[in-house]
Design a protein around this motif. Sequence first.
Motif, PDB file in Angstrom:
ATOM      1  N   UNK A  12       0.825  -1.201   0.000  1.00  0.00           N
ATOM      2  CA  UNK A  12       0.000   0.000   0.000  1.00  0.00           C
ATOM      3  C   UNK A  12       0.865   1.260   0.000  1.00  0.00           C
ATOM      4  N   UNK A  13       0.216   2.423  -0.051  1.00  0.00           N
ATOM      5  CA  UNK A  13       0.957   3.677  -0.154  1.00  0.00           C
ATOM      6  C   UNK A  13       1.770   3.978   1.103  1.00  0.00           C
ATOM      7  N   UNK A  14       1.301   3.530   2.270  1.00  0.00           N
ATOM      8  CA  UNK A  14       2.084   3.806   3.484  1.00  0.00           C
ATOM      9  C   UNK A  14       3.450   3.136   3.400  1.00  0.00           C
ATOM     10  N   UNK A  15       3.515   1.923   2.876  1.00  0.00           N
ATOM     11  CA  UNK A  15       4.803   1.241   2.693  1.00  0.00           C
ATOM     12  C   UNK A  15       5.623   1.934   1.609  1.00  0.00           C
ATOM     13  N   UNK A  16       4.955   2.408   0.560  1.00  0.00           N
ATOM     14  CA  UNK A  16       5.657   3.126  -0.503  1.00  0.00           C
ATOM     15  C   UNK A  16       6.270   4.416   0.043  1.00  0.00           C
ATOM     16  N   UNK A  17       5.545   5.111   0.915  1.00  0.00           N
ATOM     17  CA  UNK A  17       6.061   6.358   1.486  1.00  0.00           C
ATOM     18  C   UNK A  17       7.291   6.094   2.363  1.00  0.00           C
ATOM     19  N   UNK A  18       7.250   5.029   3.134  1.00  0.00           N
ATOM     20  CA  UNK A  18       8.415   4.667   3.939  1.00  0.00           C
ATOM     21  C   UNK A  18       9.605   4.373   3.029  1.00  0.00           C
ATOM     22  N   UNK A  19       9.372   3.637   1.951  1.00  0.00           N
ATOM     23  CA  UNK A  19      10.449   3.330   1.000  1.00  0.00           C
ATOM     24  C   UNK A  19      11.004   4.611   0.383  1.00  0.00           C
ATOM     25  N   UNK A  79       5.187  -0.966  -5.376  1.00  0.00           N
ATOM     26  CA  UNK A  79       6.376  -1.783  -5.201  1.00  0.00           C
ATOM     27  C   UNK A  79       7.625  -0.923  -5.341  1.00  0.00           C
ATOM     28  N   UNK A  80       8.742  -1.397  -4.771  1.00  0.00           N
ATOM     29  CA  UNK A  80      10.011  -0.714  -4.931  1.00  0.00           C
ATOM     30  C   UNK A  80      10.542  -1.015  -6.316  1.00  0.00           C
ATOM     31  N   UNK A  81      10.868   0.039  -7.044  1.00  0.00           N
ATOM     32  CA  UNK A  81      11.360  -0.096  -8.410  1.00  0.00           C
ATOM     33  C   UNK A  81      12.758  -0.703  -8.398  1.00  0.00           C
ATOM     34  N   UNK A  82      12.931  -1.815  -9.078  1.00  0.00           N
ATOM     35  CA  UNK A  82      14.240  -2.443  -9.154  1.00  0.00           C
ATOM     36  C   UNK A  82      14.768  -2.879  -7.798  1.00  0.00           C
ATOM     37  N   UNK A  83      13.902  -2.922  -6.820  1.00  0.00           N
ATOM     38  CA  UNK A  83      14.293  -3.280  -5.463  1.00  0.00           C
ATOM     39  C   UNK A  83      15.483  -2.462  -4.996  1.00  0.00           C
ATOM     40  N   UNK A  84      15.542  -1.187  -5.464  1.00  0.00           N
ATOM     41  CA  UNK A  84      16.645  -0.314  -5.042  1.00  0.00           C
ATOM     42  C   UNK A  84      16.178   1.104  -4.920  1.00  0.00           C
TER      43      UNK A  84
END
Length: 84
Positions: A12-19, A79-84
Amino acid sequence: MLEPDGRPKPSDFSAALIALKDGHAVARHGWNGKGMYLKMQTPDEHSKMGLPYIYISTVEGKFVPWVASQTDLFAEDWYMKGAA
């Protein structure tokens, strides 16, 4: 935001914001444009902006400020782009 096998885990967006705050690029599976992603910019002494902000990399590779829509806020396909 990763699956055990290393693939991006939809979230969700909360995890995206933390990332974003941790310096990662994030994107949504639901976006139509290929290669689009968000990053957070933290201003330094040379910046014209005075506060952190989120920007999007468009399909054309241009950077513009980004504001979340209601759909983006409630989406669960971040999701995290490219896991980076």
